[in-house]
Design a protein around this motif. Structure first.
Motif, PDB file in Angstrom:
ATOM      1  N   PRO A 126       0.689  -1.174  -0.063  1.00 43.70           N
ATOM      2  CA  PRO A 126      -0.046  -0.011  -0.008  1.00 43.70           C
ATOM      3  C   PRO A 126       0.690   1.389   0.029  1.00 43.70           C
ATOM      4  O   PRO A 126       0.406   2.055  -0.581  1.00 43.70           O
ATOM      5  CB  PRO A 126      -0.848  -0.167   1.105  1.00 43.70           C
ATOM      6  N   ASP A 127       2.155   1.428   0.758  1.00 41.74           N
ATOM      7  CA  ASP A 127       2.970   2.505   0.625  1.00 41.74           C
ATOM      8  C   ASP A 127       3.630   2.680  -0.560  1.00 41.74           C
ATOM      9  O   ASP A 127       3.499   4.060  -1.110  1.00 41.74           O
ATOM     10  CB  ASP A 127       3.970   2.245   1.904  1.00 41.74           C
ATOM     11  N   VAL A 128       3.805   1.799  -1.110  1.00 42.79           N
ATOM     12  CA  VAL A 128       4.710   1.778  -2.589  1.00 42.79           C
ATOM     13  C   VAL A 128       3.342   2.194  -3.670  1.00 42.79           C
ATOM     14  O   VAL A 128       3.471   3.145  -4.497  1.00 42.79           O
ATOM     15  CB  VAL A 128       5.126   0.680  -3.079  1.00 42.79           C
ATOM     16  N   MET A 129       2.156   1.612  -3.573  1.00 44.39           N
ATOM     17  CA  MET A 129       1.226   2.051  -4.531  1.00 44.39           C
ATOM     18  C   MET A 129       0.858   3.599  -4.312  1.00 44.39           C
ATOM     19  O   MET A 129       0.500   4.364  -5.177  1.00 44.39           O
ATOM     20  CB  MET A 129      -0.098   1.323  -4.172  1.00 44.39           C
ATOM     21  N   ALA A 130       0.738   4.184  -2.775  1.00 40.49           N
ATOM     22  CA  ALA A 130       0.563   5.326  -2.526  1.00 40.49           C
ATOM     23  C   ALA A 130       1.603   6.297  -3.173  1.00 40.49           C
ATOM     24  O   ALA A 130       1.227   7.444  -3.610  1.00 40.49           O
ATOM     25  CB  ALA A 130       0.474   5.453  -1.225  1.00 40.49           C
ATOM     26  N   ARG A 131       2.798   5.876  -3.171  1.00 43.40           N
ATOM     27  CA  ARG A 131       3.945   6.662  -3.690  1.00 43.40           C
ATOM     28  C   ARG A 131       3.731   6.825  -5.235  1.00 43.40           C
ATOM     29  O   ARG A 131       3.946   7.903  -6.072  1.00 43.40           O
ATOM     30  CB  ARG A 131       5.145   6.144  -3.350  1.00 43.40           C
ATOM     31  N   LEU A 132       3.467   5.521  -6.150  1.00 39.13           N
ATOM     32  CA  LEU A 132       3.151   5.787  -7.407  1.00 39.13           C
ATOM     33  C   LEU A 132       1.800   6.512  -7.819  1.00 39.13           C
ATOM     34  O   LEU A 132       1.991   7.289  -8.820  1.00 39.13           O
ATOM     35  CB  LEU A 132       3.073   4.180  -7.864  1.00 39.13           C
ATOM     36  N   GLU A 133       0.784   6.396  -7.103  1.00 39.02           N
ATOM     37  CA  GLU A 133      -0.364   7.208  -7.354  1.00 39.02           C
ATOM     38  C   GLU A 133      -0.077   8.534  -7.279  1.00 39.02           C
ATOM     39  O   GLU A 133      -0.515   9.526  -8.049  1.00 39.02           O
ATOM     40  CB  GLU A 133      -1.602   6.862  -6.456  1.00 39.02           C
ATOM     41  N   LYS A 134       0.816   9.020  -6.326  1.00 39.05           N
ATOM     42  CA  LYS A 134       1.044  10.607  -6.199  1.00 39.05           C
ATOM     43  C   LYS A 134       2.077  10.885  -7.223  1.00 39.05           C
ATOM     44  O   LYS A 134       1.982  11.879  -7.801  1.00 39.05           O
ATOM     45  CB  LYS A 134       1.961  10.763  -4.765  1.00 39.05           C
ATOM     46  N   LEU A 135       2.878  10.163  -7.803  1.00 39.44           N
ATOM     47  CA  LEU A 135       3.861  10.302  -9.051  1.00 39.44           C
ATOM     48  C   LEU A 135       3.175  10.462 -10.228  1.00 39.44           C
ATOM     49  O   LEU A 135       3.159  11.475 -11.019  1.00 39.44           O
ATOM     50  CB  LEU A 135       4.802   9.312  -9.066  1.00 39.44           C
ATOM     51  N   PHE A 136       2.297   9.616 -10.341  1.00 39.91           N
ATOM     52  CA  PHE A 136       1.243   9.545 -11.701  1.00 39.91           C
ATOM     53  C   PHE A 136       0.471  10.711 -11.780  1.00 39.91           C
ATOM     54  O   PHE A 136       0.101  11.133 -12.829  1.00 39.91           O
ATOM     55  CB  PHE A 136       0.722   8.007 -11.811  1.00 39.91           C
ATOM     56  N   ASP A 137      -0.194  10.944 -10.497  1.00 40.42           N
ATOM     57  CA  ASP A 137      -1.235  11.907 -10.451  1.00 40.42           C
ATOM     58  C   ASP A 137      -2.221  11.993 -11.513  1.00 40.42           C
ATOM     59  O   ASP A 137      -2.610  13.065 -12.222  1.00 40.42           O
ATOM     60  CB  ASP A 137      -0.476  13.243 -10.560  1.00 40.42           C
ATOM     61  N   ASN A 138      -2.675  10.796 -11.669  1.00 40.07           N
ATOM     62  CA  ASN A 138      -3.889  10.633 -12.759  1.00 40.07           C
ATOM     63  C   ASN A 138      -4.938   9.699 -12.549  1.00 40.07           C
ATOM     64  O   ASN A 138      -5.517   9.361 -13.321  1.00 40.07           O
ATOM     65  CB  ASN A 138      -3.266   9.843 -14.242  1.00 40.07           C
ATOM     66  N   ARG A 139      -5.241   9.627 -11.293  1.00 42.15           N
ATOM     67  CA  ARG A 139      -6.479   9.028 -10.737  1.00 42.15           C
ATOM     68  C   ARG A 139      -7.758   9.750 -11.043  1.00 42.15           C
ATOM     69  O   ARG A 139      -7.792  11.187 -10.768  1.00 42.15           O
ATOM     70  CB  ARG A 139      -6.530   8.832  -9.300  1.00 42.15           C
ATOM     71  N   PRO A 140      -8.928   9.378 -11.662  1.00 45.15           N
ATOM     72  CA  PRO A 140      -9.883  10.013 -11.855  1.00 45.15           C
ATOM     73  C   PRO A 140     -10.574  10.412 -10.724  1.00 45.15           C
ATOM     74  O   PRO A 140     -10.738   9.615  -9.823  1.00 45.15           O
ATOM     75  CB  PRO A 140     -10.783   8.875 -12.775  1.00 45.15           C
ATOM     76  N   GLU A 141     -11.403  11.448 -10.682  1.00 43.62           N
ATOM     77  CA  GLU A 141     -12.240  11.809  -9.760  1.00 43.62           C
ATOM     78  C   GLU A 141     -13.645  11.037  -9.769  1.00 43.62           C
ATOM     79  O   GLU A 141     -13.873  11.109 -10.763  1.00 43.62           O
ATOM     80  CB  GLU A 141     -12.548  13.474  -9.820  1.00 43.62           C
ATOM     81  N   PRO A 142     -14.144  10.614  -8.566  1.00 47.39           N
ATOM     82  CA  PRO A 142     -15.476  10.187  -8.655  1.00 47.39           C
ATOM     83  C   PRO A 142     -16.497  10.944  -9.222  1.00 47.39           C
ATOM     84  O   PRO A 142     -16.373  12.076  -9.103  1.00 47.39           O
ATOM     85  CB  PRO A 142     -15.552   9.421  -7.101  1.00 47.39           C
TER      86      PRO A 142
END
Length: 142
Positions: A126-142
């Motif tokens: 989960p920590d690595v995934m959170a870091r990647l999510e922050k890097l990619f910054d492309n998560r869609p808004e609900p």
């Protein structure tokens, strides 16, 4: 991921097919320091599709953000003991709603490398995934 599909994933258990999970090679690390002579993006730099692709990912406004993302991704890959290509593919196929990832290779060793992403998935805490999510910054808004 398109937000509109979330209902299909949740209600019916469907998954999505990800086309070009390595973004045409951009996420592999090959282009972190520019375009190597003889590389696909170098050879076809005058191609209309390549120009569009490069403007989208490496255009004036986005260039530094994209370079920072690639640099951060390289650091995470190094920590996990994998290549950037393996990390990118692992991130895509670890997503619960991904059923298929379509990738390609211009050389057999590229395919050999990316298939090893399966060994990286258990390292995506989960920590690595959170870091990647922050890097990619492309998560869609609900």
């Amino acid at each position: 991921m398109e937000v509109e599909y979330r209902r299909l994933f949740d209600r019916y258990g469907w998954g999505t097919t990800v086309w070009s999970p390595l973004a045409g090679g951009l996420l592999t690390g090959k282009y972190n320091d520019g375009f190597p002579e003889g590389s696909r993006l170098d050879k076809f730099k005058d191609n209309m599709f390549v120009k569009f692709f490069m403007q989208r990912y490496m255009g004036q406004e986005l260039h530094q953000k994209f370079v920072d993302m690639l640099t951060g991704m390289a650091a995470v890959a190094k920590e996990l003991g994998c290549t950037q290509a393996q990390l990118a593919m692992a991130w895509v196929i670890a997503y619960p709603n991904t059923s298929t990832a379509i990738t390609g290779a211009s050389r057999p060793e590229q395919l050999t490398d990316v298939v090893q992403a399966i060994d990286v998935i258990p390292k995506l805490t989960p920590d690595v995934m959170a870091r990647l999510e922050k890097l990619f910054d492309n998560r869609p808004e609900p």
